[in-house]
Design an enzyme around this catalytic site. Structure first.
Site: not given
Ligand code: UGA
Length: 450
Positions: A257, A336, A329, A267, A159
């Site tokens: 990280l 959600r 994020k 997701c 997203e």
């Molecule tokens: C995630 C995956 O990254 C995608 O590859 C996948 O296609 C998608 O789910 C899906 O299944 O549809 P997304 O949910 O958009 O994508 O979000 P992310 O960028 O992965 O972040 C997820 C959460 O992790 C966020 O709340 C973010 O703030 C948190 N996060 C991310 C951290 O707390 N630390 C980090 O270093 C990176």
């Protein structure tokens, strides 16, 4: 390979489906999007994207205007397409497993109507073994003499980066039953494949599992660094320096990280729980039992930030708390399983007066956090605040002037729950800055705390 480009349908026009449909039209295909929600179809047909996703509205509008991309609520309208992408939701069920009713419903509604040999392509995230069951169901319900094949082609878009991830993915996974399905999907993705995007051709269960494994791995990486944050908190070490140092090892890598409030969204949390549930059904629950800890570590981050807040203000009752960020994020209005919303709701329940600001998640935030006031800008949100919580790391929060914000608040106390702000700049402006996993110096200017 066919001489005419196949007509494509996309079933389910939520986040994934709407982006995929627009992306396929961008690649030059005629595309029909199907959804049972008339208001969503009405919006999309008018070129309006019902959620925040940079660049998507422009792409959608161009192809709706040209007629290459259409939307419908009638399944019969998509029956003439040769390739059908199933992009419906697979929400978390009561026991943590994935609720597959929309996937099954979509296939059962579509397949009996197909009169041409066709390919159904699952893109929804499903537990391993779903495709095998769907294949048997398709054989039962397809019209006599019509061959309907099933492939699985998981989606990895993020997203906030959905358009670029759709047009230039980092890999294409094709779970296929045989060469015909593979050739059709290679035709659909010809542009990306020609540009060098790696293609993994595999069977259906592997394709299904790759997706859940990928999200579970990302969740594990985040929870690993957040577990280290707990050790840092207990030992006086600093999690940001630790993550930077680990990240310099290419085998580890710095991405994902970032320690802080942990992961949320539609997701990562759901997929890791669904993988645990499926593994338990398969009798190999032990193999992924550690993912329960990944989940627990993640949820503990919210408790940790609440405990830090409580330490700053004592009891929450009547205390004014400003919250920066509501979406799960930056770059998204999706709330959600948003850690920020969870923290806000818990503060409210404890009696705090919470005013939030988010650049995008206002309507969604209001619906998910009733009782929280949403301000029109960060300075209004911070007015007379006893405590400022930075819960979602939108870039515009990094651009805030700590002195200006300081003049709005009652007390210059900030919890940077995402470890993303310039601590030195805030400290220099007299703020007491706290951050999970870090032991930060006292503010340079004494007497700024009331
Ligand atoms: C995630 C995956 O990254 C995608 O590859 C996948 O296609 C998608 O789910 C899906 O299944 O549809 P997304 O949910 O958009 O994508 O979000 P992310 O960028 O992965 O972040 C997820 C959460 O992790 C966020 O709340 C973010 O703030 C948190 N996060 C991310 C951290 O707390 N630390 C980090 O270093 C990176």
């Amino acid at each position: 390979m066919s001489t005419h480009r196949p007509v494509l349908s996309v079933i389910g026009t939520g986040y994934l489906g709407a982006t995929h449909a627009a992306g396929l039209a961008e690649l030059g295909f005629e595309v029909i999007g199907l959804d049972r929600d008339p208001s969503r179809i009405d919006s999309l047909s008018r070129g309006i994207v019902p959620f925040h996703e940079p660049g998507l509205a422009e792409m959608l509008q161009g192809h709706v205007a040209s007629g290459r991309l259409r939307f419908t609520t009638e399944v019969a309208d998509v029956a003439h397409a040769q390739v059908h992408f199933v992009c419906v939701g697979t929400p978390q069920g009561a026991d943590g497993s994935a609720d597959l009713s929309q996937v099954i419903g979509a296939v059962e509604a579509l397949v009996p109507l197909l009169r041409l040999d066709s390919l159904v392509v699952g893109k929804s995230t499903v537990p391993v073994g779903t495709a095998a069951a769907l294949r048997s169901r398709i054989e039962e319900i397809s019209a006599p003499g019509v061959t309907v094949e099933l492939a699985w082609n998981p989606e990895f878009l993020r997203e906030g980066h959905a358009v670029e991830d759709t047009l230039a993915p980092n890999r294409i996974v094709l779970g296929v039953p045989g060469p015909r399905a593979e050739a059709l999907l290679r035709e659909v993705y010809a542009e990306a494949i020609a540009a060098g995007v790696p293609v993994v051709v595999t069977d259906l269960p592997t394709a299904e599992l790759i997706k859940q494994a990928a999200n579970s791995f990302l969740a594990t990486k985040i929870s690993f660094v957040n577990a280290m944050a707990e050790v840092c908190e207990a030992s006086g070490a600093d999690v940001t320096a630790l993550a930077d140092a680990l990240g310099h090892d290419e085998r580890i890598g710095r991405r994902f990280l970032d320690s802080g409030l942990g992961f949320g969204g539609g997701c990562l949390p759901k997929d890791l729980r669904a993988l645990v549930a499926r593994a338990e059904q398969l009798g190999c629950g032990k193999s992924v039992a550690f993912l329960r800890d990944v989940d627990a570590i993640n949820l503990r981050r919210r408790d940790r930030v609440l405990a830090m807040a409580q330490r700053e203000v004592g009891a929450f009752d009547g205390v004014r708390i400003a919250v920066l960020g509501a979406s799960f994020k930056p770059g998204s209005d999706d709330v959600r399983d948003s850690p920020a919303v969870d923290v806000m709701n818990r503060l409210r329940r404890a009696g705090a007066r919470v005013t939030a600001y988010d650049p995008a998640a206002v309507l969604t935030g209001r619906a998910a956090a009733p009782g929280v006031r949403f301000a029109a800008n960060p300075l209004v949100a911070c007015r007379k605040a006893d405590l400022v919580l930075h819960l979602t790391e939108w870039p515009e929060f990094r651009a805030l002037d700590p002195e200006e914000v300081g003049q709005a608040v009652r007390r210059r106390v900030l919890i940077d729950a995402r470890n993303a702000l310039d601590v030195d700049a805030w400290t220099a402006a007299g703020w007491a800055v706290r951050a999970p996993g870090r032991h930060l110096a006292a503010p340079a200017r004494a007497g700024s705390l009331v």
